[in-house]
Design a protein around this motif. Sequence first.
Motif, PDB file in Angstrom:
ATOM      1  N   THR A 186      52.506  -2.407 -83.468  1.00  0.00           N
ATOM      2  CA  THR A 186      51.345  -2.200 -84.347  1.00  0.00           C
ATOM      3  C   THR A 186      50.078  -2.741 -83.700  1.00  0.00           C
ATOM      4  O   THR A 186      49.025  -2.085 -83.702  1.00  0.00           O
ATOM      5  CB  THR A 186      51.570  -2.889 -85.702  1.00  0.00           C
ATOM      6  OG1 THR A 186      52.683  -2.275 -86.354  1.00  0.00           O
ATOM      7  CG2 THR A 186      50.335  -2.768 -86.591  1.00  0.00           C
ATOM      8  N   MET A 187      50.163  -3.934 -83.141  1.00  0.00           N
ATOM      9  CA  MET A 187      49.003  -4.540 -82.489  1.00  0.00           C
ATOM     10  C   MET A 187      48.474  -3.651 -81.368  1.00  0.00           C
ATOM     11  O   MET A 187      47.277  -3.372 -81.274  1.00  0.00           O
ATOM     12  CB  MET A 187      49.368  -5.911 -81.924  1.00  0.00           C
ATOM     13  CG  MET A 187      48.222  -6.615 -81.202  1.00  0.00           C
ATOM     14  SD  MET A 187      48.696  -8.235 -80.551  1.00  0.00           S
ATOM     15  CE  MET A 187      49.548  -7.750 -79.040  1.00  0.00           C
ATOM     16  N   HIS A 188      49.382  -3.162 -80.525  1.00  0.00           N
ATOM     17  CA  HIS A 188      48.957  -2.366 -79.376  1.00  0.00           C
ATOM     18  C   HIS A 188      48.501  -0.972 -79.774  1.00  0.00           C
ATOM     19  O   HIS A 188      47.589  -0.407 -79.149  1.00  0.00           O
ATOM     20  CB  HIS A 188      50.076  -2.301 -78.346  1.00  0.00           C
ATOM     21  CG  HIS A 188      50.253  -3.576 -77.574  1.00  0.00           C
ATOM     22  ND1 HIS A 188      49.186  -4.358 -77.188  1.00  0.00           N
ATOM     23  CD2 HIS A 188      51.366  -4.199 -77.113  1.00  0.00           C
ATOM     24  CE1 HIS A 188      49.643  -5.412 -76.516  1.00  0.00           C
ATOM     25  NE2 HIS A 188      50.956  -5.336 -76.469  1.00  0.00           N
ATOM     26  N   ARG A 189      49.115  -0.404 -80.795  1.00  0.00           N
ATOM     27  CA  ARG A 189      48.674   0.926 -81.246  1.00  0.00           C
ATOM     28  C   ARG A 189      47.254   0.862 -81.802  1.00  0.00           C
ATOM     29  O   ARG A 189      46.498   1.822 -81.709  1.00  0.00           O
ATOM     30  CB  ARG A 189      49.637   1.490 -82.294  1.00  0.00           C
ATOM     31  CG  ARG A 189      50.952   1.987 -81.716  1.00  0.00           C
ATOM     32  CD  ARG A 189      51.662   2.946 -82.635  1.00  0.00           C
ATOM     33  NE  ARG A 189      52.947   3.363 -82.108  1.00  0.00           N
ATOM     34  CZ  ARG A 189      53.123   4.341 -81.195  1.00  0.00           C
ATOM     35  NH1 ARG A 189      52.061   4.975 -80.734  1.00  0.00           N
ATOM     36  NH2 ARG A 189      54.314   4.666 -80.767  1.00  0.00           N
ATOM     37  N   LEU A 190      46.890  -0.294 -82.358  1.00  0.00           N
ATOM     38  CA  LEU A 190      45.515  -0.470 -82.840  1.00  0.00           C
ATOM     39  C   LEU A 190      44.569  -0.862 -81.708  1.00  0.00           C
ATOM     40  O   LEU A 190      43.537  -0.226 -81.497  1.00  0.00           O
ATOM     41  CB  LEU A 190      45.486  -1.535 -83.939  1.00  0.00           C
ATOM     42  CG  LEU A 190      46.231  -1.218 -85.232  1.00  0.00           C
ATOM     43  CD1 LEU A 190      46.139  -2.406 -86.193  1.00  0.00           C
ATOM     44  CD2 LEU A 190      45.682   0.023 -85.895  1.00  0.00           C
TER      45      LEU A 190
END
Length: 309
Positions: A186-190
């Motif tokens: 989630t962190m990296h997709r954002l």
Amino acid sequence: MQTNEMQSSEIQTNEFQVWLSERLENIENVLNSLLPTADQQPARLHQAMRYAVLGGGKRIRALLCYAAGEAAQAPLPALHVAAAALEMIHAYSLVHDDLPSMDNDDLRRGKATVHLQYDEATALLVGDALQTQAFITLSTIALPAFQQVALVRELALASGSLGMAGGQAIDLASVGIILSSTELETMHRLKTGALLQAAVRMGRLCGSNAGVVADEYDASLQQYACSIGLAFQVVDDILDATTGSAILGKTAGKDARHAKPTYVSMLGLDASRALAKELHTAAHAALAPLGPQGGRLAKLADLMVERAR
């Protein structure tokens, strides 16, 4: 038969390299023309903005925008503007990420970070000004109003709390913390993936029938964008752990020193490489329905993932 296939592949590679060189030259020239001149007041701020944007970087977001847009028969002048806006947002994010209050870095694109080359207050203003300059730039795009609004919305969503800024907030809050695989993704997709996905979608939105019909082309692009958005960050994590600063153009090994959660720290190097390969394969598979139209996007996926080999 095999010889013909090899010759065809070589021709495609050569054509891609020519296209790549042309678009890299295009985006540099467009950015140079759309940024305020170095002597325009306030001159020091404008000089710092140009320092942050021009003369470096892989221009992956611009290239994705061009490739997706050209596959959708979008007019090249519109793609120049959309690609430039993406690069301005990306440059602003790097300037702010490097600040002492964020990642506190001193090297970016092979040269001193903006807050070291100028000062911290100027770096803050450079980021602020580049963010607004991106939307000023989009306001000049020669497309119908519905496409222009869609492009503005796409870039804003990718840049804000539900995109890049939100991902950076999670990143800062996660130092020294063990994240689950879902939380890390989630962190990296954002933080990274949102703007890369926006680049693909913005290229598509410059096409003549964008927003009118949702077809197989859009579905394929969405799947492709999701795959390469995450693959790019996985590869960055690998390179941070395995490559020197001189090659990277930024400080290597800082993730481990700052106890930041990465795919390498969570999965290990071999598993991270396997994940990058899996995402690379998924990106290619997503493009299959597009046929030859997806060729440049496929080559860009190769370019992004093969950095870690």
